[in-house]
Design an enzyme around this catalytic site. Structure first.
Site, PDB file in Angstrom:
ATOM      1  N   CYS A 143       0.902  -1.143   0.035  1.00 27.36           N
ATOM      2  CA  CYS A 143       0.003   0.028  -0.118  1.00 27.36           C
ATOM      3  C   CYS A 143       0.863   1.134  -0.074  1.00 27.36           C
ATOM      4  CB  CYS A 143      -0.899  -0.077   1.128  1.00 27.36           C
ATOM      5  SG  CYS A 143      -1.962  -1.379   1.287  1.00 27.36           S
ATOM      6  N   ARG A 157       3.078   0.423  -5.444  1.00 29.26           N
ATOM      7  CA  ARG A 157       2.948  -0.323  -4.039  1.00 29.26           C
ATOM      8  C   ARG A 157       1.700  -1.056  -3.898  1.00 29.26           C
ATOM      9  NH1 ARG A 157       6.759   1.596  -0.489  1.00 29.26           N
ATOM     10  NH2 ARG A 157       5.649   0.744   0.923  1.00 29.26           N
ATOM     11  N   TRP A 185      -2.987  -2.429  -1.797  1.00 26.70           N
ATOM     12  CA  TRP A 185      -2.518  -3.765  -1.949  1.00 26.70           C
ATOM     13  C   TRP A 185      -3.380  -4.829  -0.952  1.00 26.70           C
ATOM     14  CZ3 TRP A 185       0.119  -8.273  -0.105  1.00 26.70           C
ATOM     15  CH2 TRP A 185       0.310  -9.209  -0.958  1.00 26.70           C
ATOM     16  N   ASN A 195      -0.446   1.797   5.720  1.00 24.80           N
ATOM     17  CA  ASN A 195       0.128   0.649   5.338  1.00 24.80           C
ATOM     18  C   ASN A 195       0.864  -0.083   5.953  1.00 24.80           C
ATOM     19  OD1 ASN A 195       1.906  -0.695   3.385  1.00 24.80           O
ATOM     20  ND2 ASN A 195       3.421   0.660   3.577  1.00 24.80           N
ATOM     21  N   GLY A 196       0.538  -1.460   5.987  1.00 28.64           N
ATOM     22  CA  GLY A 196       0.952  -2.542   6.850  1.00 28.64           C
ATOM     23  C   GLY A 196      -0.083  -3.433   7.485  1.00 28.64           C
ATOM     24  N   GLU A 209      15.182 -16.257 -13.678  1.00 24.20           N
ATOM     25  CA  GLU A 209      14.843 -14.907 -13.825  1.00 24.20           C
ATOM     26  C   GLU A 209      14.020 -14.485 -15.033  1.00 24.20           C
ATOM     27  OE1 GLU A 209      14.557 -12.616 -11.921  1.00 24.20           O
ATOM     28  OE2 GLU A 209      14.305 -10.653 -13.139  1.00 24.20           O
ATOM     29  N   LYS A 211       9.973 -13.327 -14.824  1.00 21.61           N
ATOM     30  CA  LYS A 211       9.668 -12.208 -15.710  1.00 21.61           C
ATOM     31  C   LYS A 211       8.449 -12.360 -16.348  1.00 21.61           C
ATOM     32  CE  LYS A 211      11.333  -9.572 -14.125  1.00 21.61           C
ATOM     33  NZ  LYS A 211      12.091  -9.697 -12.852  1.00 21.61           N
ATOM     34  N   GLU A 252       5.268 -13.061 -14.410  1.00 22.92           N
ATOM     35  CA  GLU A 252       4.756 -11.992 -13.575  1.00 22.92           C
ATOM     36  C   GLU A 252       4.145 -11.005 -14.557  1.00 22.92           C
ATOM     37  OE1 GLU A 252       7.275  -9.662 -11.151  1.00 22.92           O
ATOM     38  OE2 GLU A 252       8.998  -9.927 -12.349  1.00 22.92           O
ATOM     39  N   HIS A 305      15.563 -34.993 -16.129  1.00 25.39           N
ATOM     40  CA  HIS A 305      14.952 -35.678 -14.797  1.00 25.39           C
ATOM     41  C   HIS A 305      13.576 -35.419 -14.584  1.00 25.39           C
ATOM     42  CE1 HIS A 305      18.867 -36.825 -13.989  1.00 25.39           C
ATOM     43  NE2 HIS A 305      19.365 -35.737 -13.996  1.00 25.39           N
ATOM     44  N   LYS A 336       5.236  -3.599  -5.942  1.00 22.96           N
ATOM     45  CA  LYS A 336       6.648  -3.438  -6.239  1.00 22.96           C
ATOM     46  C   LYS A 336       7.311  -3.493  -4.813  1.00 22.96           C
ATOM     47  CE  LYS A 336      10.214  -1.948  -8.356  1.00 22.96           C
ATOM     48  NZ  LYS A 336      10.672  -3.038  -9.239  1.00 22.96           N
TER      49      LYS A 336
HETATM   50  O1  M6R Z   1      12.444  -4.864  -3.415  1.00 26.95           O
HETATM   51  P1  M6R Z   1      13.076  -6.450  -3.271  1.00 26.95           P
HETATM   52  O2  M6R Z   1      14.475  -6.473  -4.393  1.00 26.95           O
HETATM   53  O3  M6R Z   1      13.456  -6.943  -2.062  1.00 26.95           O
HETATM   54  O4  M6R Z   1      11.879  -7.256  -3.875  1.00 26.95           O
HETATM   55  C1  M6R Z   1      12.031  -8.617  -3.927  1.00 26.95           C
HETATM   56  C2  M6R Z   1      10.821  -9.322  -4.862  1.00 26.95           C
HETATM   57  O5  M6R Z   1       9.797  -8.806  -4.222  1.00 26.95           O
HETATM   58  C3  M6R Z   1      11.167  -8.522  -6.345  1.00 26.95           C
HETATM   59  O6  M6R Z   1      12.150  -8.823  -6.842  1.00 26.95           O
HETATM   60  C4  M6R Z   1       9.736  -9.215  -7.057  1.00 26.95           C
HETATM   61  O7  M6R Z   1      10.093 -10.760  -7.340  1.00 26.95           O
HETATM   62  C5  M6R Z   1       9.722  -8.565  -8.418  1.00 26.95           C
HETATM   63  N1  M6R Z   1       8.444  -8.459  -8.703  1.00 26.95           N
HETATM   64  C6  M6R Z   1      10.314  -9.363  -9.598  1.00 26.95           C
HETATM   65  O8  M6R Z   1      10.333  -8.809 -10.792  1.00 26.95           O
END
Ligand code: M6R
Length: 614
Positions: free
Chosen positions: A2, A27, A74, A100-101, A487, A491, A494, A510, A609
């Protein structure tokens, strides 16, 4: 997660708060809301959806107030809905809150308040908190500030809150524990936000509230900061903001993600700037230099992180073990913190986090610190919670990353880890001066090579067209490029919502090989150095099962050319730095596929984020 924004001053608050919310939408974007204060009552507008939906809904509300608070959500407690959206009002509608929290103990508080006649309209923990404030104010006959302090002393969990009272349009009260909160100080005005981006064009004077602190922002008075626990006064640590407006705008790109992919030659360069002195044989990193013995004498280095940062950590493991020969373990922060790990004062724990606010990484780090480990941070956001908790650290100078999918922060993290590995290797004599010179010179060339790789964008866009309707993807790589495969898959899933899995190429036989048929696209990284022949064999295995091969190879490759359906040729570099180059086409591939599928690449569904809840 949030985002919260608040303003009090002489200007019309509505546009400041709404524009601020737009900057904080990274956020969370399940719902948005705003409350304006007329001096005797509140005007509240909130809705499920984005800030743009809020603007439509709030079209006719009175917007002249000079004090307001807003929220972009969020969802944690309660589904995204109008009712669960913030701001929340107390039962008598005299107090408003944005939060937020998570208030973990909201259930017993709710029970207690219900027994006193309070009613609840939403499923949120936040509505419980605002009513607890009303309860303390009315029963103890104390000021709002004191009531907030009382309530926060009861709350267990995490919060960054802003609170105001309908009858008092002169004052906003804020507090924080484990969720970030920045305060901008203007002339006769205050700004409050989850980060400084909402007020960057209005003031350069800012301060970040520390955990367990609250502040009263009252017009005509200096900021008053207190410790929540005992009300002791805290001297404000005001600092000058380094953030600029330009850094947080799209700059002509369709999406922040694309802008950030294209920024990588610069962000990697900025991250390395002044740190690599090839001719002097030095990697200049104060955080490592000042604590060199801790690293070189460490029984092991443990890297904790989440998501993309965890993938960077895996590359860090390869780099540090390969070059400096110091044992490294990489852990998901969320697992590490709860599995009762053995940590001693001989361990060095490195946290990697773009935001510096990820709840699990922060908690893992706190635990490691309590157990005596030396804790080091690799963060992008300056002054973030992780950056402030650690004993030492290195900032990635990637600049603000707004797209939810991490791109430039990842390559900046890998750049930092490459420099750390080189520095430790040089210092411990695990590589010769000549090897150091070679590798450091090669690392310096990476921004140029990334720039060249970005020129493949059109070709990758064409390839992407073929896979818009794919339902599954496999990503394979070996050695340094195994984490790149992970990675790449992350990408894609997500932002495009296509199921994708990353695997070490040799593990394919395997299990995952059973998935391969003529409909399965397999992205495989087959650069010249690093198990090349073995990866070529893996490609043959895929082809003999009719899989569709998209191969990322070294420029000039002839062998894979004859086998792959699609060939992406990237510039050659030292094996240990290949992730910095091979990750670029995978970012572009996922970006284009997602755009072609009509997905919101900057704000993918269900994500945020900065993950400040566990
Ligand atoms: O801010 P951070 O690097 O700690 O965040 C970690 C993950 O939440 C972040 O990398 C997330 O996986 C991204 N959406 C990946 O693109």
């Amino acid at each position: 997660m949030c985002g919260i924004v608040a303003y009090i001053g002489k200007n019309t608050a509505y546009p400041i708060v709404v524009n601020g919310l737009k900057r904080l939408e990274y956020r969370g974007y399940d719902s948005a809301g705003i409350v304006l204060n007329s001096g005797s009552s509140f005007t509240l507008s909130k809705t499920k959806g984005k800030v743009s939906d809020l603007e439509e809904k709030a079209e006719n509300v009175d917007k002249v107030s000079t004090i307001a608070m807003g929220h972009t959500r969020w969802a944690t407690h309660g589904v995204p809905s109008d009712t669960n959206s913030h701001p929340h009002l107390s039962n008598d509608e005299s107090i408003a809150i944005v939060h937020n929290g998570i208030i973990e103990n909201y259930e017993p508080i709710k029970k207690m308040l219900t027994s006193k006649g309070f009613q609840f309209h939403s499923e949120t923990d936040t509505e419980v908190l605002v009513n607890l404030i009303q309860y303390f104010r009315d029963t103890e006959k104390i000021s709002l500030t004191e009531a907030v302090r009382y309530a926060l002393n009861e709350a267990i969990g995490a919060y960054a809150i802003a609170v105001m009272e309908a009858e008092n349009s002169n004052k906003i009260i804020v507090g924080r524990l484990s969720s970030p909160l920045a305060i901008g100080i203007g002339k006769d005005e205050f700004y409050v936000a989850s980060d400084a981006s909402p007020f960057v064009e209005f003031t350069k004077e800012a301060l970040y509230l520390e955990d367990g602190e609250m502040a009263t922002l009252e017009l005509g008075k200096a900021i008053d900061i207190r410790k929540i626990v005992d009300n002791t006064k805290v001297i404000p640590a005001i600092q000058e903001l380094q953030l600029t407006l330009e850094q947080i705008e799209k700059g002509g790109y369709d999406h922040f993600m694309l802008k950030e992919i294209y920024e990588q030659p610069k962000s990697i360069m900025d991250t390395m700037r002044g740190r690599i002195l090839v001719n002097e044989g030095i990697i200049q990193m104060a955080g490592i230099w000042d604590n060199l013995e801790k690293f070189t004498n460490a029984s092991r280095i443990i890297i904790v992180s989440c998501g993309t940062s965890w993938h960077a950590g895996l590359i860090g493991e390869y780099l540090i073990e390969d070059l400096a020969r110091i044992p490294v373990e990489v852990e998901y922060a969320s697992e590490f913190r709860y599995r009762n790990p053995i940590i001693t004062d001989k361990d060095v724990v490195i946290a990697i986090s773009q935001s510096g606010e990820t709840a699990d990484t922060l908690a893992a780090l706190k635990m490691a610190k309590e157990k005596g480990a030396f804790i080091y941070g690799i963060c992008n956001v300056v002054d973030s919670s992780i950056a402030r908790l650690t004993d030492a650290g290195s900032y990635t100078h990637a600049g603000p990353e707004i797209g939810v999918a991490s791109t430039k922060a990842f390559t900046a993290q890998v750049s930092i880890l490459s420099m750390i590995a080189l520095k430790l290797a040089k210092h411990t004599g695990k590589i010769s001066n000549q090897q150091f010179h070679l590798l450091a010179s090669e690392l310096e060339l990476i921004p140029e090579k990334v720039e060249k790789t970005l020129k493949l964008d059109e070709q990758i866009k064409e390839i992407s067209k073929k896979f818009v309707n794919a339902t599954n993807f496999l990503y394979l790589g070996r050695g340094y490029n195994f984490p790149v495969a992970l990675e790449g898959a992350l990408k894609l899933k997500e932002i495009s919502y296509i199921h994708a899995e990353g695997y070490p190429a040799a593990e394919m036989k395997h299990g995952p090989i059973a998935l391969i048929d003529e409909n399965m696209p397999v992205v495989i990284i087959a650069t010249k150095k690093g198990h090349y022949e073995k990866v070529v064999s893996n490609i043959q295995e895929i082809k003999s099962r009719k899989g569709i091969v998209i191969a990322v190879v070294t420029e000039g490759d002839e062998q894979v050319k004859g086998m792959a359906d699609y060939l992406i040729e990237v510039p050659e570099t030292s094996e240990c730095f290949t992730p910095l180059v091979t990750s670029i086409p995978l970012q572009l591939l996922s970006y284009h596929i997602a755009v072609m599928r009509g997905a919101n690449v900057d704000q993918p569904r269900n994500l945020a984020k900065s993950v400040t809840v566990e």
